[in-house]
Enzyme design. Sequence first.
Site, short mmCIF file in Angstrom:
data_model
loop_
_atom_site.label_atom_id
_atom_site.label_comp_id
_atom_site.label_asym_id
_atom_site.label_seq_id
_atom_site.Cartn_x
_atom_site.Cartn_y
_atom_site.Cartn_z
N ARG A 105 0.79 -1.16 0.12
CA ARG A 105 -0.25 0.35 -0.54
C ARG A 105 0.91 1.67 -0.06
O ARG A 105 1.83 1.41 0.90
CB ARG A 105 -1.21 0.03 1.26
CG ARG A 105 -2.08 1.51 1.47
CD ARG A 105 -3.30 0.75 1.89
NE ARG A 105 -2.43 0.75 3.22
CZ ARG A 105 -3.61 1.37 4.86
NH1 ARG A 105 -5.01 1.83 4.23
NH2 ARG A 105 -2.95 1.44 5.78
N ASP A 115 -4.14 3.53 14.08
CA ASP A 115 -2.54 3.94 13.28
C ASP A 115 -3.24 5.42 12.41
O ASP A 115 -4.67 6.02 13.67
CB ASP A 115 -2.80 2.59 11.70
CG ASP A 115 -4.00 2.75 11.23
OD1 ASP A 115 -5.31 3.62 11.50
OD2 ASP A 115 -4.26 2.20 10.31
#
Length: 530
Positions: free
Chosen positions: A160, A443
């Site tokens: 990603r 996150d």
Amino acid sequence: MLVESTAQVKGLPVKGIEQVLTPEAVDFLIMLHERFEIRRAELLKARAERQERIDAGERPDFLQETKAVREGDWKIGAIPADLQMRRVEITGPVDRKMVINALNSGADVFMADFEDANSPTWENVVQGQLNLYDAVRRTITYQNGKVYQLKDSVALLKVRPRGWHLTEKHLVIGDKPISAALFDFGLFFFHNAKELITRGTGPYFYLPKLESHLEARLWNDVFVAAQEALDIPVGTIKATVLIETILAAFEMDEILYELREHIVGLNAGRWDYIFSAIKKFRNQPDVIFPDRTAITMQVPFMKAYTDLLVQTCHKRGAHAMGGMAAFIPNRHDPTVNKMAIEKVKADKDFEARNGFDGTWVAHPDLIPVAREAFDKVIGEKPHQKEVLREEVKVKADDLLNFRIEGSKITEAGLRLNINVGILYLGNWLCGTGAAAIHNLMEDAATAEISRAQVWQWLHHEGTYTAEGETITEERVLQLIKEETGNIKEEVGLAMFKNCHFERASQLFSELVLSTCFVDFLTLPAYKYID
């Protein structure tokens, strides 16, 4: 390859940089920058203009001009054999030990993350590329008293890159920093695409934070250009798009269509999706979200979005991937561990029954839990695309139904948001992008929810807690002071200083007090990391 611009490396020397930023690799990045930077900037401008219209009262809807795409009878391209079974995917940052452990974890797929789970220090992004280079060639090892190396059978690798909104300040082309998305994608693709093909797999990606099918079109054009530049057949790249913005939910068919040669599925990126809903409607007085713990997958707007995602994917032959349950096991506390396992099991059972083909976990101990949930529903099949969910009839109002009955803003919720926001920012400034906080894996996406909620509650006059206290600037500043003190006690004085928690506290204050909402907390925080 025609290269007109010159590139300057602004970052400090990092071990392995000469292997990552070779002259040929830099020329490849320059080509991508020259061809696509103007369009990237235009699309970011379009995002800002769309926000202005939403602030003025415009309600998102399915696009009239793409109705033919939504109603058309078409499918995405062929999906490679090694992407058919994606029952459990583990995600994590690109540090060396994590890469080895995730590939060895027993998951079907490892998504190596340069985005929300990674703090983009220059060392992290360069070393991350080197780690993946070695992982692709199966030469990666790590020693820390114990030797870590790859097993014979490992998870499939997907990568990603960072989103379109970010830049990589350490590589300047002409007078502009390169797009972080092009930097992350370009380096991994340039160094590894042909090696992956030789090994019987391919260059596979996750694409984050798209807000429209035009942004998907840009990625498709980048893929075509990259493949042509390296003489790789167009369509070799395969990607899964995260539907993690509320505007993208209205364009899922169109996103699949734009990337139809390259796409294999969509993922329900739940935490960023919640953040996006708060962010996009932050100025609407009738859209005030309660404590983040109350925003579950069963609330109306989340249920509508995931139902529509499964239906859309299966109609077009794509995988529908479930999202991340934030709970993580605690091997030292049986009570907490039991609760985490139960919550993750319930979440994965729900996804499997809803028609998803696989899901995400953040910890190896959760892989058997998730796998059992999907095995029970799907059995020996690689997926359940035959589940078409034809009963689903999602309208625009369903995607925008933010009512959460019986839920409130509480003093504890306000305090928790402040605590988590500062703790996460401190970790991020210290080079850690995924941090275990209060038995949850936080996150950038979950931290964004925390600071966005505090901003929203503070900037709508008369917002108060269930305990009857009005949320004011003075109250928020007092809680920030108290929670900063609590964090100092929790982490210890040395870590508090070394990881810049005082700066994190100040940055959090600036973010929530600012009259203008900052689109991403990582944008102002980025200037504080090397």
